[in-house]
Design a protein around this motif. Structure first.
Motif, PDB file in Angstrom:
ATOM      1  N   THR A 202      31.723  52.816  41.003  1.00 47.93           N
ATOM      2  CA  THR A 202      31.880  52.368  39.622  1.00 47.93           C
ATOM      3  C   THR A 202      31.331  50.957  39.454  1.00 47.93           C
ATOM      4  OG1 THR A 202      33.490  51.998  37.831  1.00 47.93           O
ATOM      5  CG2 THR A 202      34.213  51.461  40.065  1.00 47.93           C
ATOM      6  N   HIS A 203      31.006  50.616  38.219  1.00 48.94           N
ATOM      7  CA  HIS A 203      30.628  49.237  37.899  1.00 48.94           C
ATOM      8  C   HIS A 203      31.794  48.513  37.231  1.00 48.94           C
ATOM      9  CE1 HIS A 203      29.875  51.513  34.179  1.00 48.94           C
ATOM     10  NE2 HIS A 203      30.232  50.405  33.569  1.00 48.94           N
ATOM     11  N   ASP A 204      32.897  49.239  37.028  1.00 51.80           N
ATOM     12  CA  ASP A 204      34.046  48.729  36.281  1.00 51.80           C
ATOM     13  C   ASP A 204      35.141  48.272  37.243  1.00 51.80           C
ATOM     14  OD1 ASP A 204      36.181  48.257  34.618  1.00 51.80           O
ATOM     15  OD2 ASP A 204      35.883  50.046  33.386  1.00 51.80           O
ATOM     16  N   LEU A 205      35.205  46.972  37.500  1.00 55.51           N
ATOM     17  CA  LEU A 205      36.214  46.441  38.421  1.00 55.51           C
ATOM     18  C   LEU A 205      37.626  46.679  37.913  1.00 55.51           C
ATOM     19  CD1 LEU A 205      35.049  43.015  39.892  1.00 55.51           C
ATOM     20  CD2 LEU A 205      36.156  44.862  41.124  1.00 55.51           C
ATOM     21  N   ALA A 231      44.654  42.445  46.138  1.00 55.90           N
ATOM     22  CA  ALA A 231      44.313  41.125  46.663  1.00 55.90           C
ATOM     23  C   ALA A 231      43.001  40.621  46.076  1.00 55.90           C
ATOM     24  CB  ALA A 231      44.218  41.181  48.185  1.00 55.90           C
ATOM     25  N   ILE A 232      42.008  41.498  45.977  1.00 52.36           N
ATOM     26  CA  ILE A 232      40.704  41.080  45.457  1.00 52.36           C
ATOM     27  C   ILE A 232      40.768  40.801  43.963  1.00 52.36           C
ATOM     28  CG2 ILE A 232      38.354  41.890  44.972  1.00 52.36           C
ATOM     29  CD1 ILE A 232      38.272  43.124  47.723  1.00 52.36           C
ATOM     30  N   LEU A 233      41.471  41.639  43.215  1.00 53.65           N
ATOM     31  CA  LEU A 233      41.546  41.428  41.768  1.00 53.65           C
ATOM     32  C   LEU A 233      42.337  40.177  41.415  1.00 53.65           C
ATOM     33  CD1 LEU A 233      42.090  45.051  40.373  1.00 53.65           C
ATOM     34  CD2 LEU A 233      39.965  43.763  40.577  1.00 53.65           C
ATOM     35  N   GLN A 234      43.353  39.863  42.204  1.00 56.67           N
ATOM     36  CA  GLN A 234      44.177  38.687  41.919  1.00 56.67           C
ATOM     37  C   GLN A 234      43.640  37.411  42.547  1.00 56.67           C
ATOM     38  OE1 GLN A 234      48.244  39.557  43.024  1.00 56.67           O
ATOM     39  NE2 GLN A 234      48.544  40.975  41.333  1.00 56.67           N
ATOM     40  N   PRO A 236      40.008  36.779  44.137  1.00 56.60           N
ATOM     41  CA  PRO A 236      38.659  37.024  44.656  1.00 56.60           C
ATOM     42  C   PRO A 236      38.152  35.809  45.433  1.00 56.60           C
ATOM     43  CG  PRO A 236      38.572  36.527  42.323  1.00 56.60           C
ATOM     44  CD  PRO A 236      40.031  36.646  42.673  1.00 56.60           C
ATOM     45  N   MET A 237      37.497  36.060  46.565  1.00 56.73           N
ATOM     46  CA  MET A 237      37.007  34.952  47.395  1.00 56.73           C
ATOM     47  C   MET A 237      35.511  34.717  47.242  1.00 56.73           C
ATOM     48  SD  MET A 237      38.985  35.233  51.029  1.00 56.73           S
ATOM     49  CE  MET A 237      40.716  34.811  51.159  1.00 56.73           C
ATOM     50  N   HIS A 238      34.726  35.787  47.215  1.00 53.92           N
ATOM     51  CA  HIS A 238      33.273  35.596  47.140  1.00 53.92           C
ATOM     52  C   HIS A 238      32.881  35.142  45.732  1.00 53.92           C
ATOM     53  CE1 HIS A 238      28.961  36.424  47.307  1.00 53.92           C
ATOM     54  NE2 HIS A 238      29.096  36.421  48.620  1.00 53.92           N
ATOM     55  N   PRO A 239      31.976  34.180  45.598  1.00 51.85           N
ATOM     56  CA  PRO A 239      31.565  33.692  44.272  1.00 51.85           C
ATOM     57  C   PRO A 239      31.070  34.797  43.349  1.00 51.85           C
ATOM     58  CG  PRO A 239      30.762  32.218  45.968  1.00 51.85           C
ATOM     59  CD  PRO A 239      31.336  33.399  46.689  1.00 51.85           C
ATOM     60  N   TYR A 240      30.386  35.799  43.907  1.00 52.92           N
ATOM     61  CA  TYR A 240      29.903  36.886  43.051  1.00 52.92           C
ATOM     62  C   TYR A 240      31.064  37.709  42.502  1.00 52.92           C
ATOM     63  CZ  TYR A 240      27.833  41.229  41.487  1.00 52.92           C
ATOM     64  OH  TYR A 240      27.493  42.328  40.718  1.00 52.92           O
ATOM     65  N   LEU A 244      31.956  38.338  38.632  1.00 52.68           N
ATOM     66  CA  LEU A 244      32.060  39.706  38.132  1.00 52.68           C
ATOM     67  C   LEU A 244      33.400  39.921  37.442  1.00 52.68           C
ATOM     68  CD1 LEU A 244      30.177  42.192  38.278  1.00 52.68           C
ATOM     69  CD2 LEU A 244      31.476  42.961  40.260  1.00 52.68           C
ATOM     70  N   LEU A 245      34.458  39.395  38.041  1.00 52.65           N
ATOM     71  CA  LEU A 245      35.788  39.524  37.446  1.00 52.65           C
ATOM     72  C   LEU A 245      35.915  38.715  36.165  1.00 52.65           C
ATOM     73  CD1 LEU A 245      38.154  39.555  40.538  1.00 52.65           C
ATOM     74  CD2 LEU A 245      38.211  41.158  38.627  1.00 52.65           C
ATOM     75  N   SER A 246      35.199  37.621  36.062  1.00 56.56           N
ATOM     76  CA  SER A 246      35.290  36.794  34.861  1.00 56.56           C
ATOM     77  C   SER A 246      34.778  37.525  33.624  1.00 56.56           C
ATOM     78  CB  SER A 246      34.500  35.489  35.048  1.00 56.56           C
ATOM     79  OG  SER A 246      33.101  35.741  35.037  1.00 56.56           O
ATOM     80  N   CYS A 247      34.015  38.590  33.837  1.00 57.54           N
ATOM     81  CA  CYS A 247      33.483  39.369  32.714  1.00 57.54           C
ATOM     82  C   CYS A 247      34.511  40.337  32.155  1.00 57.54           C
ATOM     83  CB  CYS A 247      32.256  40.168  33.162  1.00 57.54           C
ATOM     84  SG  CYS A 247      30.860  39.149  33.640  1.00 57.54           S
ATOM     85  N   VAL A 248      35.537  40.670  32.948  1.00 57.71           N
ATOM     86  CA  VAL A 248      36.507  41.670  32.502  1.00 57.71           C
ATOM     87  C   VAL A 248      37.922  41.138  32.385  1.00 57.71           C
ATOM     88  CG1 VAL A 248      35.207  43.611  33.394  1.00 57.71           C
ATOM     89  CG2 VAL A 248      36.817  42.455  34.888  1.00 57.71           C
ATOM     90  N   LEU A 249      38.174  39.958  32.959  1.00 51.09           N
ATOM     91  CA  LEU A 249      39.502  39.361  32.905  1.00 51.09           C
ATOM     92  C   LEU A 249      39.434  38.045  32.133  1.00 51.09           C
ATOM     93  CD1 LEU A 249      40.652  39.950  36.579  1.00 51.09           C
ATOM     94  CD2 LEU A 249      41.195  41.327  34.578  1.00 51.09           C
TER      95      LEU A 249
END
Length: 310
Positions: A202-205, A231-234, A236-240, A244-249
């Motif tokens: 999916t492209h939808d985190l 853990a990743i959604l709350q 995230p460690m990698h800058p990408y 990516l999360l900043s677009c949906v949260l």
């Protein structure tokens, strides 16, 4: 032993003037009853990975182990078998539009000769009911179904083969939100009741939080972060992943970044593929590709610690 193990998987497409490095050497595993979400924007290599795993596309390098056996490496491209099934983004394209729902669901099991003629029809009717379609749909033509109904039919066709793993390649992206939720709930039901494993492309985190146990985030042909979904959604460690999360949260802070498009065409390169766009670059990033290493309970490919507040 993992149900599925992928090691060093690569895929190159060569044209007249350039080579596309679509997948650049990735590793991941899926356990029994687990759903792994492979997440990334268009062009990152996730669908190519799905097609190689399902043996619809031959890899350039790498190993794929399924149910304890290596399923790739031969000169000819051979199907993975009934234990691994695939559900596509546009399932209608994989059906004969003139066939009924019942005929379509029976197709796969008939090919593998799993049941007698009478048992095949009985099993097909059971799975059609299980995925939420009424008996009145049995004789409906595929061309008469809505997108959600067609997707349920595709899942029933996969399930009648009693698979250990189902690969869903953007299986919900063409559906509206309410139908997406219904399909996701069906996948959760299959995990819990039938112990079916899933590779969920999916492209939808945001969608992964509803169904995936773990997430692997891809960018430009590489996995840049992998770990438990929560853990990743709350955190995230990698800058990408952060961008990516900043677009949906909801955004935190005043800085705003545009998530760059994947650029696999630039070739393998000497440095990190995200170097040109990363807000946290260091001197090593330009000359070396960071390895995917364990950090705070997950795998991250970054020279920086990657904390959101750094």
């Amino acid at each position: 032993m993992a149900l599925l193990e992928v090691r060093g998987l690569k895929k190159n497409f060569t044209g007249k003037n350039e080579t596309l490095h679509a997948v650049k050497g990735i590793d991941f595993t899926i356990e029994e009853g687990e759903c792994l979400g492979l997440v990334g924007e268009s062009g990152c290599g996730k669908s190519t990975t799905a097609n190689m795993t399902a043996r619809l596309l031959k890899e350039s390098e790498g190993d794929i182990f399924f149910l304890g056996k290596r399923i790739n490496g031969g000169k000819r491209l051979c199907a993975a078998g009934k234990e691994m099934q695939m559900v596509f983004q546009n399932p209608a394209d994989s059906f004969n539009p003139h066939y009924s729902v019942l005929e379509c669901v029976m197709q796969g099991a008939r090919y593998y000769k799993l049941y007698s003629k009478s048992e095949l029809k009985e099993r097909a009717m059971e799975w059609i009911k299980y995925v939420g379609l009424k008996e009145s749909y049995l004789e409906k033509k595929i061309g008469e179904l809505s997108g959600g109904e067609c997707q349920r039919t595709a899942i029933a066709r996969a399930l009648i083969c009693n698979p250990a793993l189902i690969i869903c390649d953007e299986a919900t992206s063409a559906l509206d939100v309410s139908v997406q939720a219904q399909v996701v709930e069906l996948i959760r039901k299959l995990k819990e009741e039938k112990k079916v494993s899933f590779l969920f492309i999916t492209h939808d985190l945001a969608l992964t939080s509803s169904v995936c146990d773990r997430i692997a985030v891809m960018y430009s042909g590489r996995i840049v972060e992998m770990g438990e979904t929560k853990a990743i959604l709350q955190h995230p460690m990698h800058p990408y992943t952060q961008l990516l999360l900043s677009c949906v949260l909801p955004a935190v802070g005043d800085d705003e970044y545009r998530v760059p498009e994947c650029s696999s065409f630039r070739g393998a390169g000497d440095g990190c593929d995200f170097y040109e766009f990363c807000p946290k670059i260091c001197t090593q990033c330009k000359d070396r590709v960071p390895d995917l290493q364990e950090r705070e309970g997950r795998m991250t490919a970054c020279f920086q610690r990657g904390d959101p507040d750094e």
